[in-house]
Design an enzyme around this catalytic site. Structure first.
Site, PDB file in Angstrom:
ATOM      1  N   TYR A  13       0.892  -1.356   0.154  1.00 33.52           N
ATOM      2  CA  TYR A  13       0.059   0.011  -0.111  1.00 33.52           C
ATOM      3  C   TYR A  13       0.821   1.285   0.012  1.00 33.52           C
ATOM      4  O   TYR A  13       2.181   1.224   0.151  1.00 33.52           O
ATOM      5  CB  TYR A  13      -0.871   0.006   1.209  1.00 33.52           C
ATOM      6  CG  TYR A  13      -0.348   0.244   2.713  1.00 33.52           C
ATOM      7  CD1 TYR A  13       0.510  -0.507   3.160  1.00 33.52           C
ATOM      8  CD2 TYR A  13      -0.546   1.619   3.048  1.00 33.52           C
ATOM      9  CE1 TYR A  13       1.291  -0.283   4.487  1.00 33.52           C
ATOM     10  CE2 TYR A  13       0.049   1.696   4.281  1.00 33.52           C
ATOM     11  CZ  TYR A  13       1.150   0.813   5.034  1.00 33.52           C
ATOM     12  OH  TYR A  13       1.548   1.192   6.262  1.00 33.52           O
ATOM     13  N   LYS A  23       6.482  -1.990   1.904  1.00 33.68           N
ATOM     14  CA  LYS A  23       5.329  -1.430   2.453  1.00 33.68           C
ATOM     15  C   LYS A  23       4.337  -2.490   2.191  1.00 33.68           C
ATOM     16  O   LYS A  23       3.577  -2.318   1.524  1.00 33.68           O
ATOM     17  CB  LYS A  23       5.115  -0.263   1.760  1.00 33.68           C
ATOM     18  CG  LYS A  23       4.354   0.943   2.758  1.00 33.68           C
ATOM     19  CD  LYS A  23       4.284   2.101   2.453  1.00 33.68           C
ATOM     20  CE  LYS A  23       3.367   2.968   3.064  1.00 33.68           C
ATOM     21  NZ  LYS A  23       3.301   3.022   4.461  1.00 33.68           N
ATOM     22  N   GLU A  50      12.613   2.662  14.020  1.00 33.53           N
ATOM     23  CA  GLU A  50      11.537   3.420  13.453  1.00 33.53           C
ATOM     24  C   GLU A  50      10.250   3.460  14.438  1.00 33.53           C
ATOM     25  O   GLU A  50      10.230   2.332  15.097  1.00 33.53           O
ATOM     26  CB  GLU A  50      11.099   3.184  11.985  1.00 33.53           C
ATOM     27  CG  GLU A  50      10.563   1.866  11.705  1.00 33.53           C
ATOM     28  CD  GLU A  50      10.366   1.857  10.240  1.00 33.53           C
ATOM     29  OE1 GLU A  50      10.128   2.879   9.617  1.00 33.53           O
ATOM     30  OE2 GLU A  50      10.198   0.531   9.860  1.00 33.53           O
ATOM     31  N   LEU A 106      11.474   1.246   6.866  1.00 39.90           N
ATOM     32  CA  LEU A 106      10.632   1.769   5.830  1.00 39.90           C
ATOM     33  C   LEU A 106      11.441   2.807   5.178  1.00 39.90           C
ATOM     34  O   LEU A 106      11.639   4.068   5.902  1.00 39.90           O
ATOM     35  CB  LEU A 106       9.363   1.973   6.065  1.00 39.90           C
ATOM     36  CG  LEU A 106       8.496   2.467   4.595  1.00 39.90           C
ATOM     37  CD1 LEU A 106       8.123   1.136   3.752  1.00 39.90           C
ATOM     38  CD2 LEU A 106       7.212   3.062   4.975  1.00 39.90           C
TER      39      LEU A 106
HETATM   40  N1  PMP Z   1       7.692   3.708   8.783  1.00 45.23           N
HETATM   41  C1  PMP Z   1       6.717   2.962   8.767  1.00 45.23           C
HETATM   42  C2  PMP Z   1       6.798   1.651   9.360  1.00 45.23           C
HETATM   43  C3  PMP Z   1       5.358   3.741   8.110  1.00 45.23           C
HETATM   44  O1  PMP Z   1       4.542   2.744   8.233  1.00 45.23           O
HETATM   45  C4  PMP Z   1       5.451   4.770   7.494  1.00 45.23           C
HETATM   46  C5  PMP Z   1       4.242   5.446   6.993  1.00 45.23           C
HETATM   47  N2  PMP Z   1       3.971   4.997   5.778  1.00 45.23           N
HETATM   48  C6  PMP Z   1       6.696   5.604   7.883  1.00 45.23           C
HETATM   49  C7  PMP Z   1       7.793   4.935   8.103  1.00 45.23           C
HETATM   50  C8  PMP Z   1       6.616   6.912   7.202  1.00 45.23           C
HETATM   51  O2  PMP Z   1       6.832   7.116   5.836  1.00 45.23           O
HETATM   52  P1  PMP Z   1       6.243   8.042   4.812  1.00 45.23           P
HETATM   53  O3  PMP Z   1       6.899   9.293   5.079  1.00 45.23           O
HETATM   54  O4  PMP Z   1       6.312   7.635   3.463  1.00 45.23           O
HETATM   55  O5  PMP Z   1       4.693   8.234   5.279  1.00 45.23           O
END
Ligand code: PMP
Length: 286
Positions: free
Chosen positions: A35, A149, A182, A207
């Site tokens: 996603y 993701k 994270e 991610l």
């Molecule tokens: N880490 C994880 C595990 C996430 O689910 C997200 C949100 N998608 C992020 C980091 C932040 O990513 P983004 O800045 O692309 O929203």
């Protein structure tokens, strides 16, 4: 939300309340899908190129074919945003391997399933941005491919729930070496004693956040140094500043980690500057 919310499901625009996928969709049975969540700011979709790049990479890693071109997907995303009359909010895109009789190996013939929804809200709350938030550390119990993701988010759900029950806004996941990986849905950052931004390097442990990527560029353009290295819970608790980034939280200050207040308990000057830089970025059409 108005009664006329519309979702896109496999080629059709359908009323949100009636939108569904088959019970043998592999997303439902195996979490066999990926996603993206993208921000809608002033009717514009934010930072689409890195979102498409990440989507295509996630799909490639799982050997799921994207059943439409980037251009066709772009039309659908904008159409869902338009039909739902969202000025500021988020658009959600999910691609699964599709419907097949339940069996673990990839099915020979399955059409990937594409779902798109959009909604208002899902933006940082002003109080959190002004006062900062608390985070709670939890063990990182996820798999070895956190760079994908995937819709398989159970550890993230459990982490966020633990944070919520402890009065925190986010959970910071911690690896076996006591290093922060994270957040459950955000990337984690600290500011060191020299004023450098510190965030974990990209690998299979985190991610690659689009907001992380964009903020890194914005910081460097403003002569703020970014150092990509792992940092420990102890280092974070003693940091000058801390913050999180994501599509839904933008840049949000962290003022407490577990029972430790960070610095004077107020958002720091570097974080405040980064919030401004990110807001300027949103206000600048790509
Ligand atoms: N880490 C994880 C595990 C996430 O689910 C997200 C949100 N998608 C992020 C980091 C932040 O990513 P983004 O800045 O692309 O929203």
């Amino acid at each position: 939300m108005s009664l006329s919310r519309i979702a896109y499901v496999n080629g059709r625009y359908v009323p949100h309340h009636a939108a569904g996928v088959h019970i043998e969709d592999r997303g439902y049975q195996f979490a066999d899908g990926v996603y993206e969540v993208m921000a809608i700011d002033n009717r514009r979709l934010v930072d689409m190129t890195p979102h498409y790049d990440r989507l295509e990479r996630s799909l490639r890693e799982l050997r799921i074919e994207l059943p439409m071109t980037r251009a066709a997907l772009d039309v659908v995303l904008h159409e869902v945003v338009r039909r739902n009359r969202v000025r500021n909010g988020i658009v959600y895109l999910q691609v699964t391997r599709g419907v097949a009789t339940r069996d673990h190996p990839f099915p020979k013939r399955a059409e990937p399933a594409v779902v798109v929804t959009a909604r208002r809200g899902g933006r940082p709350n002003p109080q959190n941005r002004e006062e900062g938030v608390a985070v709670v550390t939890v063990p990182d119990i996820r798999w070895a491919r956190c760079d994908i993701k995937s819709v398989s988010l159970l550890p993230n759900v459990l982490a966020k729930q633990a944070a919520k029950e402890a009065g925190g806004f986010e959970a910071w996941q911690v690896d076996a070496d006591d290093m922060i990986t994270e957040g459950s849905s955000t990337n984690a950052w600290i500011v060191d004693a020299d004023g450098n931004l510190v965030t974990r390097p990209l690998a299979n442990t985190i991610l690659s956040g689009v907001t992380r990527l964009v903020l890194k560029q914005l910081a460097e353009e403003s002569d703020i140094r970014v150092v990509e290295r792992p940092f420990s819970v102890e280092e974070a608790k003693n940091a000058r500043e801390a913050f999180i980034t994501s599509t839904t939280s933008f840049v949000t200050p962290v003022v407490r980690i577990d029972d430790r207040v960070i610095a004077n308990g107020r958002p720091g000057s570097t974080t405040t500057r980064l919030i401004e830089l990110y807001d300027q970025h949103l206000a600048t059409p790509a």
